[in-house]
Motif scaffolding. Structure first.
Motif, mmCIF file in Angstrom:
data_model
loop_
_atom_site.group_PDB
_atom_site.id
_atom_site.type_symbol
_atom_site.label_atom_id
_atom_site.label_comp_id
_atom_site.label_asym_id
_atom_site.label_seq_id
_atom_site.Cartn_x
_atom_site.Cartn_y
_atom_site.Cartn_z
ATOM 1 N N LYS A 30 3.998 -11.843 -0.227
ATOM 2 C CA LYS A 30 3.691 -10.444 0.051
ATOM 3 C C LYS A 30 3.176 -9.695 -1.177
ATOM 4 C CE LYS A 30 4.255 -8.576 3.364
ATOM 5 N NZ LYS A 30 3.487 -8.393 4.612
ATOM 6 N N ILE A 31 2.298 -8.727 -0.910
ATOM 7 C CA ILE A 31 1.826 -7.782 -1.899
ATOM 8 C C ILE A 31 2.509 -6.442 -1.619
ATOM 9 C CG2 ILE A 31 -0.151 -6.481 -2.765
ATOM 10 C CD1 ILE A 31 -0.291 -9.350 -3.605
ATOM 11 N N LEU A 32 3.191 -5.893 -2.638
ATOM 12 C CA LEU A 32 3.954 -4.658 -2.451
ATOM 13 C C LEU A 32 3.448 -3.567 -3.385
ATOM 14 C CD1 LEU A 32 7.641 -5.988 -2.381
ATOM 15 C CD2 LEU A 32 6.059 -5.731 -0.464
ATOM 16 N N LEU A 33 3.705 -2.318 -2.959
ATOM 17 C CA LEU A 33 3.495 -1.145 -3.795
ATOM 18 C C LEU A 33 4.850 -0.551 -4.155
ATOM 19 C CD1 LEU A 33 0.685 0.671 -1.784
ATOM 20 C CD2 LEU A 33 0.384 -0.758 -3.830
ATOM 21 N N SER A 34 4.989 -0.141 -5.397
ATOM 22 C CA SER A 34 6.179 0.587 -5.827
ATOM 23 C C SER A 34 5.866 2.079 -5.778
ATOM 24 C CB SER A 34 6.564 0.163 -7.249
ATOM 25 O OG SER A 34 7.627 0.947 -7.730
ATOM 26 N N VAL A 35 6.730 2.837 -5.100
ATOM 27 C CA VAL A 35 6.487 4.268 -4.911
ATOM 28 C C VAL A 35 7.578 5.054 -5.617
ATOM 29 C CG1 VAL A 35 6.105 6.097 -3.228
ATOM 30 C CG2 VAL A 35 5.489 3.738 -2.660
#
Length: 326
Positions: A319-324
């Motif tokens: 998976k490719i994730l974004l940190s918010v």
């Protein structure tokens, strides 16, 4: 709140970050602060207006997430402020505040991380629906997974193995095959150097494959179908290659096999209880380390363009994730 917005259709570089007013939950809704947002291949298509789902501009990409409850709308009884939840929303999650119906959320067990929970809905949810409701995969059957090292392919490898299938990973390099085998594939086929039909026949002692999981499409689909066993099931999951194959239907007659469509988004709407049961199973498997929910990399929200380009280049293994920011 801050949001990554698609204000005009085009490549990931067109996306912009904007400060916007925080939304408020209405009756039956929950306000969430996403900590991690998972990206999927379809996000690269939505922002270029090449997907069947066409949100009104401007919109945020990102269809799944894990975060904490910030506020509850009237009538919401199943969640409390501060609780960790994960959910699916088609698009709109690439932001620091998000409102969704409570029915779209599920509580996250303590022993499942934010990184794991954020990416369980689309790839793992699609895959369990495909293998359970659509293919009725049985223990001891053979399952060939095309594109086995990507996010959805890896989910198929792991869930297939969890269901007791003999999983054959199919990918385009030895490195990708080794990666898939590290996560449960029993065998591998490098279709950059080996014919899929002959390779799958060889690995099944001439019987053919009971189930094929195809999220790639293109030229490999028909070749894989020709290696199908009698009464096999060919799962049409997606077309990451960009090409929708045209299958000769006489193959289904000769093999007594079925070509089965897998439309997870519609399944979620039409069969919400079955979807919930699937997600409970997936979270349980993850908590017990049956599934890895492997993450390829995590990018800051401001680097969403690069994150999406990794997906476009088909470089992601997991998976490719974004940190918010919270």
């Amino acid at each position: 709140m801050i949001a990554a917005l698609c204000e005009k259709y085009g490549p990931p570089e067109n996306l912009v970050l904007r400060e916007m007013p925080d939304p408020a939950p209405s009756s039956g809704e929950v306000l969430i602060a996403p900590a991690r947002v998972a990206l999927n291949f379809f996000d690269t298509l939505i922002i270029e207006n090449k997907y069947q789902l066409k949100p009104v501009l401007p919109f945020s990409p990102g269809g799944e997430f894990c975060g904490r409850v910030v506020a509850l709308g009237a009538g919401v009884k199943d969640f409390v402020i501060g609780q960790r939840v994960a959910g699916y929303c088609s698009y709109g999650a690439a932001c620091s505040r998000l409102v969704l119906p409570a029915a779209n959320l599920i509580a996250v067990p303590d022993n499942v991380s934010d990184d794991q929970a954020a990416g369980l809905f689309v790839t793992y949810g699609t895959t369990l629906h495909a293998l359970r409701q659509r293919a009725d995969l049985r223990k001891g059957e053979t399952l060939a997974v095309l594109g086995a090292s990507g996010g959805v392919g890896l989910a198929a490898v792991e869930i297939g193995a969890a269901m007791g299938a003999d999983v054959i990973a199919c990918a385009s390099s030895p490195e990708k095959l080794r990666f898939a085998q590290d996560f449960g594939a029993h065998d591998g086929l490098d279709y950059s150097v080996e014919d899929i039909k002959e390779g799958l026949k060889k690995r099944t002692a001439g019987k053919g494959v009971d189930c094929i999981y195809d999220a790639i499409g293109g030229a490999y689909s028909e070749a894989a179908l020709r290696a199908m066993a009698w009464k096999g099931r060919f799962l049409v999951v997606g077309f990451a290659s960009g090409e929708i194959p045209k299958i000769p239907l006489n193959l289904t007659l000769l093999k007594g096999c079925a070509i089965v469509g897998v439309y997870w988004g519609e399944f979620v709407k039409r069969e919400p209880q079955a979807h919930l049961d699937n997600m409970i199973q997936i979270l349980d498997w993850t908590a017990r380390k049956v599934l890895s929910a492997h993450v390829h990399s995590v990018y800051p929200l401001a680097e969403i363009a690069e994150a999406l380009n990794v997906l476009k280049r088909r470089q992601a293994q997991g998976k490719i994730l974004l940190s918010v920011r919270q």
